[in-house]
Design a protein around this motif. Structure first.
Motif, PDB file in Angstrom:
ATOM      1  N   SER A  19       0.844  -1.280   0.098  1.00 59.71           N
ATOM      2  CA  SER A  19       0.002  -0.164   0.143  1.00 59.71           C
ATOM      3  C   SER A  19       0.773   1.174  -0.016  1.00 59.71           C
ATOM      4  N   GLY A  20       2.152   1.253   0.036  1.00 58.06           N
ATOM      5  CA  GLY A  20       2.979   2.317   0.119  1.00 58.06           C
ATOM      6  C   GLY A  20       3.254   3.062   1.404  1.00 58.06           C
ATOM      7  N   TYR A  21       3.025   2.388   2.493  1.00 61.17           N
ATOM      8  CA  TYR A  21       3.136   2.821   3.642  1.00 61.17           C
ATOM      9  C   TYR A  21       4.345   2.156   4.365  1.00 61.17           C
ATOM     10  N   SER A  22       5.302   3.133   5.111  1.00 65.95           N
ATOM     11  CA  SER A  22       6.429   2.396   5.703  1.00 65.95           C
ATOM     12  C   SER A  22       6.621   3.220   7.249  1.00 65.95           C
ATOM     13  N   SER A  23       5.898   4.352   7.414  1.00 66.02           N
ATOM     14  CA  SER A  23       6.192   4.877   8.850  1.00 66.02           C
ATOM     15  C   SER A  23       4.589   5.197   9.324  1.00 66.02           C
ATOM     16  N   PRO A  24       4.507   4.894  10.677  1.00 66.27           N
ATOM     17  CA  PRO A  24       3.306   4.988  11.202  1.00 66.27           C
ATOM     18  C   PRO A  24       3.073   6.398  11.656  1.00 66.27           C
ATOM     19  N   THR A  25       1.878   6.790  11.777  1.00 66.92           N
ATOM     20  CA  THR A  25       1.552   8.338  12.137  1.00 66.92           C
ATOM     21  C   THR A  25       1.487   8.281  13.834  1.00 66.92           C
ATOM     22  N   PRO A  26       1.451   9.434  14.363  1.00 68.55           N
ATOM     23  CA  PRO A  26       1.596   9.462  15.987  1.00 68.55           C
ATOM     24  C   PRO A  26       0.749   8.440  16.356  1.00 68.55           C
ATOM     25  N   ILE A  27      -0.808   8.509  16.135  1.00 65.76           N
ATOM     26  CA  ILE A  27      -1.497   7.637  16.795  1.00 65.76           C
ATOM     27  C   ILE A  27      -1.421   6.160  16.695  1.00 65.76           C
ATOM     28  N   GLN A  28      -1.069   5.771  15.071  1.00 64.11           N
ATOM     29  CA  GLN A  28      -0.818   4.505  15.126  1.00 64.11           C
ATOM     30  C   GLN A  28       0.423   3.757  15.882  1.00 64.11           C
ATOM     31  N   ALA A  29       1.557   4.649  16.037  1.00 68.85           N
ATOM     32  CA  ALA A  29       2.768   4.479  16.684  1.00 68.85           C
ATOM     33  C   ALA A  29       2.461   4.245  18.370  1.00 68.85           C
ATOM     34  N   ALA A  30       1.402   5.023  18.632  1.00 67.96           N
ATOM     35  CA  ALA A  30       1.163   5.021  20.189  1.00 67.96           C
ATOM     36  C   ALA A  30       0.025   3.925  20.639  1.00 67.96           C
ATOM     37  N   ALA A  31      -0.855   3.786  19.546  1.00 64.35           N
ATOM     38  CA  ALA A  31      -1.827   2.767  19.923  1.00 64.35           C
ATOM     39  C   ALA A  31      -1.701   1.241  19.546  1.00 64.35           C
ATOM     40  N   ILE A  32      -0.959   0.852  18.482  1.00 60.66           N
ATOM     41  CA  ILE A  32      -0.766  -0.555  18.012  1.00 60.66           C
ATOM     42  C   ILE A  32      -0.027  -1.409  19.099  1.00 60.66           C
ATOM     43  N   PRO A  33       0.824  -0.986  19.846  1.00 67.57           N
ATOM     44  CA  PRO A  33       1.604  -1.742  20.817  1.00 67.57           C
ATOM     45  C   PRO A  33       0.655  -2.373  22.050  1.00 67.57           C
ATOM     46  N   PRO A  34       0.013  -1.383  22.442  1.00 67.98           N
ATOM     47  CA  PRO A  34      -0.959  -1.566  23.859  1.00 67.98           C
ATOM     48  C   PRO A  34      -2.153  -2.547  23.209  1.00 67.98           C
ATOM     49  N   VAL A  35      -2.477  -2.433  22.033  1.00 70.22           N
ATOM     50  CA  VAL A  35      -3.623  -2.971  21.462  1.00 70.22           C
ATOM     51  C   VAL A  35      -3.229  -4.407  21.368  1.00 70.22           C
ATOM     52  N   LEU A  36      -2.130  -4.734  20.797  1.00 73.24           N
ATOM     53  CA  LEU A  36      -1.382  -6.064  20.590  1.00 73.24           C
ATOM     54  C   LEU A  36      -1.114  -6.665  21.974  1.00 73.24           C
ATOM     55  N   MET A  37      -0.881  -5.801  23.159  1.00 75.96           N
ATOM     56  CA  MET A  37      -0.841  -6.598  24.256  1.00 75.96           C
ATOM     57  C   MET A  37      -2.290  -6.617  25.050  1.00 75.96           C
ATOM     58  N   MET A  38      -3.237  -6.350  24.336  1.00 76.13           N
ATOM     59  CA  MET A  38      -4.599  -6.849  24.643  1.00 76.13           C
ATOM     60  C   MET A  38      -5.022  -5.822  25.823  1.00 76.13           C
ATOM     61  N   ARG A  39      -4.696  -4.598  25.741  1.00 71.49           N
ATOM     62  CA  ARG A  39      -5.115  -3.547  26.724  1.00 71.49           C
ATOM     63  C   ARG A  39      -6.224  -2.718  26.205  1.00 71.49           C
ATOM     64  N   ASP A  40      -7.162  -2.467  26.907  1.00 68.95           N
ATOM     65  CA  ASP A  40      -8.288  -1.456  26.818  1.00 68.95           C
ATOM     66  C   ASP A  40      -7.625  -0.076  26.345  1.00 68.95           C
ATOM     67  N   LEU A  41      -8.472   0.544  25.408  1.00 69.32           N
ATOM     68  CA  LEU A  41      -7.468   1.754  24.812  1.00 69.32           C
ATOM     69  C   LEU A  41      -8.431   2.638  24.672  1.00 69.32           C
ATOM     70  N   ILE A  42      -8.362   4.082  25.175  1.00 71.97           N
ATOM     71  CA  ILE A  42      -8.894   5.288  24.713  1.00 71.97           C
ATOM     72  C   ILE A  42      -8.100   6.137  23.748  1.00 71.97           C
ATOM     73  N   GLY A  43      -8.535   6.225  22.586  1.00 73.24           N
ATOM     74  CA  GLY A  43      -7.380   7.018  21.598  1.00 73.24           C
ATOM     75  C   GLY A  43      -8.380   8.505  21.296  1.00 73.24           C
ATOM     76  N   ILE A  44      -7.770   9.489  21.617  1.00 73.65           N
ATOM     77  CA  ILE A  44      -8.277  10.770  21.229  1.00 73.65           C
ATOM     78  C   ILE A  44      -7.238  11.418  20.155  1.00 73.65           C
ATOM     79  N   ALA A  45      -7.814  11.378  18.884  1.00 76.08           N
ATOM     80  CA  ALA A  45      -7.142  12.195  17.924  1.00 76.08           C
ATOM     81  C   ALA A  45      -8.097  12.655  17.114  1.00 76.08           C
ATOM     82  N   GLN A  46      -7.787  13.985  16.384  1.00 76.69           N
ATOM     83  CA  GLN A  46      -8.552  14.806  15.353  1.00 76.69           C
ATOM     84  C   GLN A  46      -8.461  13.951  13.956  1.00 76.69           C
ATOM     85  N   THR A  47      -9.497  14.301  13.213  1.00 76.81           N
ATOM     86  CA  THR A  47      -9.661  13.574  12.081  1.00 76.81           C
ATOM     87  C   THR A  47      -8.348  13.483  11.203  1.00 76.81           C
TER      88      THR A  47
END
Length: 471
Positions: A19-47
Motif C-alpha cells: 500500500s506504500g506505507y512505511s512509517s506509522p502516524t503518531p496515533i498508530q505508533a502509540a496505539a498499536i503496541p498496547p492493542v497487541l498487548m490486549m489492553r483496553d484503549l482510549i484514543g483521542i485524535a483529530q480527524t
C-alpha cells in the motif's frame, strides 16, 4: 520508527508495503503496541490522523489465531454511519489480504436476509451501525457472547446522533472479559462516563489537544452579508486556484441548489447529501476521487471520516450549527501532513456560532473583510458576463434611425406652406437597473431547515457485504 518496530506480523508488513506505507502516524505508533498487548484503549485524535489503521492493523494480527462460529462474530466494530462502516471494511480488505479472515458488513438499507446468511456462516470481523445490529439482535439472528473484541469508533459522533443508549445496551450483551477500544476526536462528559463504565483500566492516548484544529490548515473567516454569500463563494473559487474542494452547507436543499448553480457557472461540481441513495453517493465520491469533478458540495453526512486525498480547499458556505462539526469539516483538507485552506462565510447572524467554534478550539479564526475580495469579484464578473447590455444598446438606435428616415426622404414643402417642425424623437431613456443574476438572489428554500440527513441505503449490495476470505 517503522511499522516493523511495532511488532506487527510479516503478512501485515507485506500488505503495508504493497500500500506504500512505511512509517506509522503518531496515533498508530502509540496505539498499536498496547492493542497487541490486549489492553483496553482510549484514543483521542483529530480527524485525518490515521486512527482507523491504528485498530484495524492489530485486530488483524490478533484475530489471525482462532476460528469463527455461526452467528457469533469474534470481533465487533461500531461505526456511526454507513459510509464510515464501508470505509473500515475497505481497510480490512486492503490490509488483511494475506490473512484468511472473514468479514461482514451489517448496515441499514440492505436486505436483512442477505446479512443473516452472512452471519450464519460465521465471521471474524463484524462491522456494524448500532441500529441494524440491535434490530438483528432483537430478532434473535445474532449472538454476541463469543465477541472478544469491541471497537467504538467516532464516539463523539455517536453521541451527536443519539446512539449512546444503543451502545450501552450492546456492551451489556458482550462478554465482560473482552478487549474494548474507544476512539473519539473529543471527550465530552457523556463519552467519559461511557468509557469509565465499560472499559477496564484503559490506556489513554492523545495525539492532539481535544477539539484542536489541524495546524496545517490555513483558516480564514470571510464576513459577508446573506445576499453576498453566493457571489463571494464564486469569487474565492476563481481567485484561489482551487484544485479540489469540498463545500459544506447545513441544509440539503442548499446543497442541491448550490451544486446546480455552480454547474451553470461552468464549475465541475457534484453533490452528496442524505436524500441521495447510497449507490448515488458512492458514485459521486468516486467521481470526486478520480478527478472527474473537482468540487463536491456536501451536507454533514460527508464531514466525518471520509478520506479523500489531495483536497486543497474546504469552504463552509454555512457556519456549522455544532462547533464540533467545524473541526470535522475542515479536517477534509490538510490530511496526512499536507497543507490546506479552509474558508468560512459568516454573516452577522452567525456571530454566536462562530464564538462557540472559537471557544471550542481555543483559537480565533483570522478575519477577512469582504471588501478586500470584492475588487477581484468585480473583475471576474466583468470577464465572465455576456455582452447583453451592449447588444441591446446597439439595437435600439437602429430602430430609431428607421423611424426618422422617412421625413428626410420626403419632398420638402414650400417655405410659406411649411408646417411647424415635427417634434424630434424623444431621447433614449436610461435603462432600468438589470435584476441581479439568479444565483445572487436568496433561495426560497435556503431558510428552511429540512431536517437531518437520514443517510438511507437502498442500492445494490456491495461486494464486501458477503462473507469472504481476505486473501
Amino acid at each position: 520508527m517503522t511499522f516493523a518496530d511495532l511488532g506487527l506480523s510479516d503478512e501485515l508488513l507485506r500488505s503495508l508495503d504493497d500500500s506504500g506505507y512505511s512509517s506509522p502516524t503518531p496515533i498508530q505508533a502509540a496505539a498499536i503496541p498496547p492493542v497487541l498487548m490486549m489492553r483496553d484503549l482510549i484514543g483521542i485524535a483529530q480527524t485525518g490522523t490515521g486512527k482507523t489503521a491504528s485498530f484495524v492493523l492489530p485486530m488483524i494480527d490478533i484475530l489471525a489465531h482462532g476460528r469463527a462460529r455461526a452467528r457469533m462474530p469474534r470481533s465487533l466494530i461500531l461505526e456511526p454511519t454507513r459510509e464510515l462502516a464501508a470505509q473500515v471494511a475497505e481497510n480490512f480488505e486492503k490490509y488483511g489480504k494475506y490473512h484468511k479472515l472473514s468479514m461482514a458488513l451489517l448496515i441499514g438499507g440492505v436486505q436483512m436476509g442477505d446479512q443473516v446468511k452472512a452471519l450464519e456462516k460465521g465471521v471474524d470481523v463484524l462491522i456494524a451501525t448500532p441500529g441494524r445490529l440491535m434490530d438483528l439482535f432483537e430478532r434473535g439472528k445474532i449472538l454476541l457472547t463469543g465477541c472478544s473484541m469491541l471497537v467504538i469508533d467516532e464516539a463523539d459522533r455517536m453521541l451527536d446522533m443519539g446512539f449512546i443508549p444503543d451502545i450501552e445496551q450492546i456492551c451489556t450483551k458482550l462478554p465482560k472479559t473482552r478487549q474494548t477500544l474507544l476512539f473519539s476526536a473529543t471527550m465530552p462528559p457523556p463519552i467519559k462516563k461511557l468509557a469509565d463504565k465499560f472499559l477496564s483500566n484503559p490506556k489513554q492516548i492523545e495525539v492532539a489537544r481535544p477539539a484542536s484544529a489541524n495546524i496545517n490548515i490555513d483558516q480564514k473567516l470571510v464576513e459577508v452579508s446573506s445576499r453576498g454569500k453566493r457571489r463571494m463563494l464564486d469569487t474565492l473559487l476563481r481567485i484561489e486556484g482551487v484544485n479540489t474542494a469540498i463545500i459544506f452547507s447545513n441544509r440539503k436543499t442548499t446543497v442541491r441548489e448550490l451544486a446546480r448553480s455552480l454547474k451553470r457557472d461552468g464549475f465541475n461540481a457534484g453533490e452528496i447529501h442524505g436524500d441521495m441513495e447510497q449507490p448515488e453517493r458512492l458514485r459521486e465520491l468516486d467521481r470526486f476521487k478520480t478527478g472527474e469533478i473537482n468540487i463536491l458540495v456536501a451536507s454533514d453526512v460527508a464531514a466525518r471520516g471520509l478520506d479523500v486525498k489531495g483536497v486543497s480547499h474546504v469552504f463552509n458556505y454555512d457556519v456549522p450549527w455544532h462547533p464540533d462539526d467545524y473541526i470535522h469539516r475542515i479536517g477534509r483538507t490538510g490530511r496526512a501532513g499536507a497543507t490546506g485552506t479552509a474558508y468560512t462565510l459568516a454573516t452577522p447572524d452567525d456571530a454566536e456560532s462562530v464564538a462557540n467554534i472559537e471557544k471550542l478550539t481555543g483559537l480565533k479564526i483570522p478575519r477577512l473583510a469582504a471588501e478586500t475580495v470584492e475588487p477581484a469579484a468585480e473583475s471576474v464578473e466583468a470577464e465572465a458576463a455576456p455582452a447583453k447590455p451592449e447588444k441591446a444598446a446597439s439595437e435600439k438606435p437602429r430602430s430609431r434611425a428607421r423611424k426618422a428616415k422617412a421625413p428626410r426622404e420626403a419632398t420638402p414643402a414650400p417655405a410659406e406652406a411649411r408646417q411647424p417642425e415635427a417634434p424630434q424623437p424623444r431621447a433614449p431613456q436610461p435603462e432600468a437597473p438589470r435584476p441581479a443574476p439568479r444565483d445572487q438572489r436568496r433561495s426560497r428554500g435556503a431558510s428552511r431547515d429540512d431536517g437531518p440527513d437520514d443517510g438511507g441505503w437502498n442500492g445494490p449490495i456491495p461486494s464486501f457485504l458477503d462473507v469472504k476470505l481476505c486473501s
